[in-house]
Write a protein that holds these residues in place. Structure first.
Motif, PDB file in Angstrom:
ATOM      1  N   ASP A   1     111.742  68.483  11.641  1.00  0.00           N
ATOM      2  CA  ASP A   1     112.494  67.137  10.773  1.00  0.00           C
ATOM      3  C   ASP A   1     112.693  66.470  12.056  1.00  0.00           C
ATOM      4  OD1 ASP A   1     113.807  69.450  12.096  1.00  0.00           O
ATOM      5  OD2 ASP A   1     115.498  69.120  10.759  1.00  0.00           O
ATOM      6  N   ALA A   2     113.007  66.814  13.473  1.00  0.00           N
ATOM      7  CA  ALA A   2     113.313  65.405  13.786  1.00  0.00           C
ATOM      8  C   ALA A   2     112.842  64.808  14.862  1.00  0.00           C
ATOM      9  CB  ALA A   2     113.823  66.834  15.639  1.00  0.00           C
ATOM     10  N   LEU A   3     111.258  65.374  14.679  1.00  0.00           N
ATOM     11  CA  LEU A   3     110.085  64.707  15.040  1.00  0.00           C
ATOM     12  C   LEU A   3     109.578  63.398  14.184  1.00  0.00           C
ATOM     13  CD1 LEU A   3     107.701  66.736  17.151  1.00  0.00           C
ATOM     14  CD2 LEU A   3     110.370  65.685  17.818  1.00  0.00           C
ATOM     15  N   ILE A   4     110.686  63.030  12.740  1.00  0.00           N
ATOM     16  CA  ILE A   4     110.046  62.282  11.207  1.00  0.00           C
ATOM     17  C   ILE A   4     111.135  61.747  11.413  1.00  0.00           C
ATOM     18  CG2 ILE A   4     108.325  63.734  10.228  1.00  0.00           C
ATOM     19  CD1 ILE A   4     110.181  64.081   8.301  1.00  0.00           C
ATOM     20  N   GLU A   5     112.206  61.330  12.133  1.00  0.00           N
ATOM     21  CA  GLU A   5     112.592  60.199  12.281  1.00  0.00           C
ATOM     22  C   GLU A   5     112.702  58.912  12.838  1.00  0.00           C
ATOM     23  OE1 GLU A   5     115.885  61.887  14.403  1.00  0.00           O
ATOM     24  OE2 GLU A   5     116.577  63.312  13.511  1.00  0.00           O
ATOM     25  N   ALA A   6     113.193  57.470  12.603  1.00  0.00           N
ATOM     26  CA  ALA A   6     112.778  56.379  12.733  1.00  0.00           C
ATOM     27  C   ALA A   6     112.335  56.082  14.397  1.00  0.00           C
ATOM     28  CB  ALA A   6     113.743  55.547  12.946  1.00  0.00           C
ATOM     29  N   ARG A   7     113.327  56.661  15.459  1.00  0.00           N
ATOM     30  CA  ARG A   7     113.025  56.524  17.006  1.00  0.00           C
ATOM     31  C   ARG A   7     112.965  58.063  17.311  1.00  0.00           C
ATOM     32  NH1 ARG A   7     115.760  54.489  22.029  1.00  0.00           N
ATOM     33  NH2 ARG A   7     114.242  54.832  23.538  1.00  0.00           N
ATOM     34  N   PRO A   8     112.491  58.981  16.882  1.00  0.00           N
ATOM     35  CA  PRO A   8     112.249  60.528  17.440  1.00  0.00           C
ATOM     36  C   PRO A   8     112.818  61.460  18.974  1.00  0.00           C
ATOM     37  CG  PRO A   8     109.973  60.191  17.010  1.00  0.00           C
ATOM     38  CD  PRO A   8     111.137  58.977  16.183  1.00  0.00           C
ATOM     39  N   ASN A   9     113.039  61.842  19.138  1.00  0.00           N
ATOM     40  CA  ASN A   9     113.942  62.510  20.495  1.00  0.00           C
ATOM     41  C   ASN A   9     113.825  64.009  20.293  1.00  0.00           C
ATOM     42  OD1 ASN A   9     114.887  63.415  22.687  1.00  0.00           O
ATOM     43  ND2 ASN A   9     116.670  62.841  22.282  1.00  0.00           N
ATOM     44  N   LEU A  10     111.724  63.958  21.839  1.00  0.00           N
ATOM     45  CA  LEU A  10     111.228  65.507  21.119  1.00  0.00           C
ATOM     46  C   LEU A  10     111.760  66.298  22.241  1.00  0.00           C
ATOM     47  CD1 LEU A  10     108.406  62.223  21.598  1.00  0.00           C
ATOM     48  CD2 LEU A  10     107.841  64.636  21.362  1.00  0.00           C
ATOM     49  N   ALA A  11     113.590  65.712  22.817  1.00  0.00           N
ATOM     50  CA  ALA A  11     114.266  66.986  23.297  1.00  0.00           C
ATOM     51  C   ALA A  11     114.631  67.618  22.032  1.00  0.00           C
ATOM     52  CB  ALA A  11     115.335  66.634  24.638  1.00  0.00           C
ATOM     53  N   HIS A  12     114.827  67.452  21.278  1.00  0.00           N
ATOM     54  CA  HIS A  12     115.588  68.060  19.734  1.00  0.00           C
ATOM     55  C   HIS A  12     114.600  69.202  19.846  1.00  0.00           C
ATOM     56  CE1 HIS A  12     118.221  64.821  19.474  1.00  0.00           C
ATOM     57  NE2 HIS A  12     118.733  64.982  20.506  1.00  0.00           N
ATOM     58  N   LEU A  13     112.664  68.924  19.711  1.00  0.00           N
ATOM     59  CA  LEU A  13     111.710  70.027  19.735  1.00  0.00           C
ATOM     60  C   LEU A  13     112.846  71.496  20.452  1.00  0.00           C
ATOM     61  CD1 LEU A  13     109.970  70.866  17.907  1.00  0.00           C
ATOM     62  CD2 LEU A  13     108.490  69.616  19.437  1.00  0.00           C
ATOM     63  N   LEU A  14     113.314  71.156  21.641  1.00  0.00           N
ATOM     64  CA  LEU A  14     113.052  71.580  22.375  1.00  0.00           C
ATOM     65  C   LEU A  14     114.673  72.795  22.004  1.00  0.00           C
ATOM     66  CD1 LEU A  14     112.125  71.042  25.884  1.00  0.00           C
ATOM     67  CD2 LEU A  14     110.621  71.970  24.428  1.00  0.00           C
ATOM     68  N   VAL A  15     115.367  72.060  21.637  1.00  0.00           N
ATOM     69  CA  VAL A  15     116.967  72.998  21.128  1.00  0.00           C
ATOM     70  C   VAL A  15     116.991  73.476  19.999  1.00  0.00           C
ATOM     71  CG1 VAL A  15     119.157  71.543  20.513  1.00  0.00           C
ATOM     72  CG2 VAL A  15     118.297  70.851  21.927  1.00  0.00           C
ATOM     73  N   GLY A  16     116.973  74.722  19.876  1.00  0.00           N
ATOM     74  CA  GLY A  16     117.180  75.073  19.091  1.00  0.00           C
ATOM     75  C   GLY A  16     115.536  76.384  18.935  1.00  0.00           C
ATOM     76  N   SER A  17     114.733  75.954  20.564  1.00  0.00           N
ATOM     77  CA  SER A  17     113.592  76.670  20.630  1.00  0.00           C
ATOM     78  C   SER A  17     113.441  78.411  20.967  1.00  0.00           C
ATOM     79  CB  SER A  17     112.761  76.267  21.105  1.00  0.00           C
ATOM     80  OG  SER A  17     112.645  75.668  22.774  1.00  0.00           O
ATOM     81  N   GLU A  18     114.796  78.509  21.414  1.00  0.00           N
ATOM     82  CA  GLU A  18     115.028  79.572  22.035  1.00  0.00           C
ATOM     83  C   GLU A  18     114.158  80.501  23.353  1.00  0.00           C
ATOM     84  OE1 GLU A  18     115.363  82.517  19.025  1.00  0.00           O
ATOM     85  OE2 GLU A  18     116.872  81.672  17.229  1.00  0.00           O
ATOM     86  N   GLY A  19     113.795  79.364  24.235  1.00  0.00           N
ATOM     87  CA  GLY A  19     113.385  79.759  25.250  1.00  0.00           C
ATOM     88  C   GLY A  19     111.963  79.857  24.558  1.00  0.00           C
TER      89      GLY A  19
END
Length: 989
Positions: A249-267
């Motif tokens: 869901d973080a990647l469909i924002e107006a200016r997505p921050n790809l770091a937020h795809l790593l956040v919560g990914s549990e390594g």
């Protein structure tokens, strides 16, 4: 819902024969050791210590790596890939769902990768290494008016990398959001060690740094999210607390921050090497209202109305915490302070801002809100920062307080942090309670009512296969409730092993396939933390659990101490739930050896895990009394801090006594332990030989000889033998005791008798000046002084300690029964009457002696406060007194008595030192093999504080060992409180 025992599992690596696996492990360890600057450990004890987190699971890793740099992590990934071994990144090991454990290589970033690499105090950003503990970060930026606002209850030991991995939230997420709302950028490594970066800090091209590979992957991830835009809108829960799955869901924002795809990914996607954070301004003021409710549902129904008042946090403290916490010394006073009557539960509402007057008005609005909903006068206002800190300490310890339940049945984490919209909160909690009732159990509740995320744990026995099946049924039914109430199944603590199976039922098949595409895009070989989030392990697979089928405690066969309160020695060891409170690096006293070494081995949790694995046979048949277990226990200084500060009640000092009893029974007793243990027996003779014995410190050759023969460090001076103190006058008789409060027996411990008799002489003068009647009590047989047995306990000589305890108890008991109180000077000795005596000689007689045994300062503080005695003391003219507390004084919560007595001296400026163990710890600081650690402990806080003391300042320390450490290390003369009071007595009074 998934079928029972279901979940599609993908193997990581090919199974091999035990001999082949052993050869492969040796080759892997050798390759890693050659390539890395950090430590590489493949021994069974280390692997066992890293096999668990704070969940119900246990998976033995292939080995453990403690990297010193990002290059070390990259080399680990490359070598592990060559050997077909998965890699699991780990922070503080405090996860609730099994995230940082697995059968591959565990990489512990908390040991060395804990630095701040860039800090912008003007812009309010900071870049840190993944192993940095949150509390240390906030301590660093606080001076500039900043803090990192994502504050989980584990803030004293959780790491930034772990928080990013789990998308942590914390109590104040209502105002500040969760980790993904506060992470600006991340640098990481792909599964093969190649570096890249994601983020929006102004320096990247389209938010990506590192390589064309990273840019291509970023484009594919954005395309994947766009292709699933409608499904994301339909299936992602509309609650703030959603941390399950991947953050597409973080990647469909107006200016997505790809770091937020790593956040919560549990390594599972990459290995984090640095995190850039957005800081927030510290509010000038905070106030708290403690809202009382007669029922749990009342609290749940009222929560949303309190949230409408715009608080920073609204936290639940349920009835279980109120009842159990009242029995824990660390929290008893705070709970008594904030509760009125007997509420069923509390909501803690915090308001924060710049205008204190406005915040006070907020509390009045809170009071009115409570009255409007039927609860007038149900708010206790907490304005003072110190009181608020105490309340937050209780709230942050809720989990451990509930885990302090004795016995095999414990509150179990697996549906712990489901989150639902506030309008459904009361109905949801009722429905979950009904689920528990149908399955014959009940639950515990606490935490973040403000965002509809309550930590709920049903009470189950995970050693029982039936209860494991009940766990599966409760999980299935609760997941269905969460779906029905449009909530999130993972609201804070992530998916891990417990909840990854429920990703597909909650998000649907299409999004689950998208999550698998995310995983495959980053980690096509499934080498990074496999079995989490996608293609999950089965949450009820008992082979993955700490208490797997066939688990049983077989050692020790004949315990030396009484462990009946815990259901046996094994039950006491199993009280450790791995939450890691002992890993805190500041505040309180636990765990001093860990603070000095930062090694999991030298941590209360590490020792408890080693003991549990050893006594259950998981480390081999002789592991309990083997050399590895001895090394794990060696740096435990028996400070007893865990006895008080571990809310689950892990008493490692007592466990060490038990262990040493069995270890020395097998291996024999070293000369040093014999010399120290038998000191009460030969102290009288040694006093007569003082001139000869004291030569040791005057001649280096003798000091070196004592080190070679007895292990006593030549760099450490020994206490000087003196003419010993002894009771003077006719022996008392029980009939001499009048029964009023003035009858006391001064217990002369071996250390003060032999080395510092002036302390006992001063105590006598002070007690007489206060109007007490001193009774001279001699042993029943012979004239050897009474002894607590402490020196024997320190080396596990429990039978000799028991004999001393019985002799002392039986001698004192007639006087105690007549109403006399026993008073002592040395905390480690006198408090043995209230602690180890019960383990050596359980029963009513021992309990009566314990009730009437007090430290010198306790006696005076209590009777002065009650107005029963009076002391005329001269004004000290503003002289400063630096007060260092003995560990056992802190453990038994009696430091307040020392402070209050000293503050009764007019003109004495008392300044307590915030420190852990001084490092001397009886014989510990004298050992040639432990001297350096002893001094390192002193350098953590005590020595730096005392170096700032003025030339005319007093240093007060009631512990013999503490005084010796201060004198030996700094050349300062520290005094017992008895001498300070004696010197301040008004002459002729």
């Amino acid at each position: 819902m998934p079928p029972r025992g279901g979940g599609r599992r993908v193997a990581a690596g090919t199974a091999a024969s035990p001999r082949a696996a052993l050869r492969q492990g040796a080759g892997l360890a050798r390759r890693l050791a050659e390539a890395l600057r950090g430590e590489v450990r493949f021994d069974a004890f280390t692997r066992g210590r890293y096999a668990t987190d704070a969940s119900i699971y246990q998976i033995m890793p292939a080995g453990v790596v403690l990297p010193r740099s990002a290059a070390d992590i990259a080399a680990t990934l490359q070598i592990a890939a060559e050997h077909g071994v998965p890699v699991i990144l780990r922070g503080g090991g405090t996860s609730q769902n099994g995230q940082p454990i697995g059968s591959g290589l565990v990489v512990d970033c908390s040991r060395h990768l804990d630095g701040i690499t860039h800090y912008d105090p003007e812009g309010g950003t900071v870049t840190v290494e993944p192993g940095l503990v949150l509390e240390r970060l906030n301590t660093r930026v606080k001076a500039d008016g900043w803090f990192f606002p994502v504050e989980p209850s584990t803030a004293t030991r959780c790491t930034i990398g772990g928080m990013a991995g789990n998308n942590s939230c914390g109590a104040r997420s209502l105002r500040y959001g969760k980790m993904s709302d506060n992470v600006l950028a991340m640098e990481a490594l792909f599964h093969d060690g190649a570096p890249f970066g994601f983020g929006l800090t102004g320096n990247e091209t389209d938010g990506v740094t590192g390589s064309a590979r990273a840019e291509d992957l970023a484009r594919r991830m954005r395309s994947l999210a766009e292709a699933n835009r409608d499904e994301i809108a339909a299936r992602y829960p509309r609650v703030q607390r959603r941390v399950g799955g991947y953050n597409l869901d973080a990647l469909i924002e107006a200016r997505p921050n790809l770091a937020h795809l790593l956040v919560g990914s549990e390594g599972t996607l990459a290995a984090t090497t640095s995190v850039t954070l957005k800081l927030s301004r510290l509010p000038a003021h905070r106030v708290m209202g403690v809202c009382h409710f007669p029922s749990f549902r009342d609290a749940m129904e009222t929560t949303r109305h309190i949230v409408d008042l715009d608080p920073v946090a609204v936290e639940l403290v349920d009835n279980n915490v109120l009842v159990l916490g009242a029995d824990i010394p660390l929290f008893r006073a705070t709970l008594a302070d904030i509760t009125r009557g007997t509420p069923n539960c509390l909501l803690l509402a915090e308001f924060a801002g710049e205008d204190l007057a406005g915040l006070k008005r907020d509390l009045k609005r809170l009071d009115a809100c409570m009255a409007d909903h039927g609860f007038p006068g149900a708010v206790v206002e907490i304005l003072e920062p110190a009181r608020q800190r105490s309340v937050w300490e209780v709230r942050e310890a809720c989990l451990n307080i509930m885990m302090s339940m004795k016995g095999d049945a414990k509150p179990v984490s697996f549906i712990e942090d489901c989150a639902v919209p506030l309008e459904h909160l009361a109905d949801y909690t009722d429905a979950v309670t009904d689920v528990f009732t149908r399955h014959g159990t009940r639950g515990t509740w606490y935490a973040h009512a403000s965002v509809g995320c309550l930590h709920v744990r049903p009470i189950l026995n995970m050693k029982d296969g039936g209860d494991v099946r009940t766990m599966r049924a409760i999980a299935d039914e609760t997941a269905e409730l969460v779906r029905r109430f449009k909530g999130s199944y993972s609201g804070e603590h992530g998916d891990g092993i417990s909840r990854s199976e429920y990703v597909e039922p909650l998000f649907g098949a299409r999004l689950t396939r998208a999550f698998e595409a995310v995983k495959d895009g980053f980690d096509p070989g499934n080498r990074l933390n496999p079995g989490k989030i996608v293609r999950p392990m089965a949450m009820d697979d008992r082979s993955l659990m700490r208490f797997s089928p066939g688990y049983a405690v077989s050692r020790p066969t004949a315990p030396a101490l009484d462990w009946s309160e815990w259901g046996g020695f094994g039950g006491a060891v199993e009280m450790c739930n791995n939450n890691g409170t002992c890993r805190k690096l500041a505040g309180g006293a636990m765990c001093p050896s860990y603070r000095a070494t930062r090694e999991e081995q030298h941590l209360t949790r590490g020792r408890a895990n080693s003991l549990r694995l050893a006594i259950s046979g998981q480390l081999g048949p002789d592991a309990f009394t083997g050399p590895e277990m001895k090394r794990a226990m060696d740096l435990c200084v028996s400070c007893k801090a865990c006895r008080r500060e571990c809310p689950t009640g892990v008493d490692m000092a007592r466990m060490k006594v038990e262990f040493l009893h069995h270890y020395h029974a097998r291996h024999g007793l070293p000369l040093k332990d014999r010399l120290i243990g038998w000191m009460p027996h030969y102290a009288g003779l040694a006093a007569h030989l003082a001139p000869l014995l004291n030569l040791r410190d005057r001649h280096p050759t003798l000091a070196r000889l004592s080190e070679r023969v007895a292990g006593l460090s030549a760099r450490r001076s020994l206490p000087r033998w003196r003419r010993a103190w002894s009771e003077v006058g006719e022996p008392a008789h029980p009939g001499d005791v009048s029964g009023d409060f003035r009858d006391v027996i001064l217990f002369g411990d071996t250390f003060n008798r032999a080395f510092e008799r002036e302390n006992l002489e001063a105590a006598e003068r002070v007690l007489i000046a206060a109007g007490y009647r001193l009774h001279r009590v001699y042993p029943v047989r012979g004239r050897r002084p009474l002894c607590c047995g402490r020196t024997y306990l320190a080396s596990g000589q429990t039978e000799r300690a028991r004999a001393e305890a019985r002799r002392t108890r039986d001698t004192l008991l007639p006087f105690v029964r007549a109403g006399a109180r026993v008073v002592g000077l040395e905390p480690s000795c006198l408090l043995t009457f209230r602690d180890e005596f019960a383990a050596l000689l359980p029963g009513a007689d021992t309990a009566q002696l314990a009730r009437q045994s007090l430290l010198f300062e306790e006696l005076l503080a209590a009777d002065l406060a009650a107005g029963r005695i009076d002391l005329a003391l001269e004004d000290q003219g503003g002289r400063v007194a630096h007060l260092h507390g003995h560990c056992h004084q802190k453990s038994f919560g009696v430091m307040g008595s020392v402070e209050s007595v000293l503050r009764m001296v007019p003109g004495l400026d008392v300044r307590p030192i915030e420190s852990s163990c001084c490092g001397m710890a009886g014989a510990f600081g004298y050992g040639a093999d432990t001297l350096d650690v002893s001094l390192a402990m002193a350098e953590l806080a005590l020595f730096p504080a005392l170096r700032k003391a003025g030339p005319g300042d007093l240093v007060v320390a009631d512990g013999t060992s503490c005084r010796h450490q201060i004198h030996d290390g700094l050349g300062l003369h520290a005094e017992h409180v008895a001498r300070v009071l004696d010197r301040a007595l008004v002459h002729g009074h």
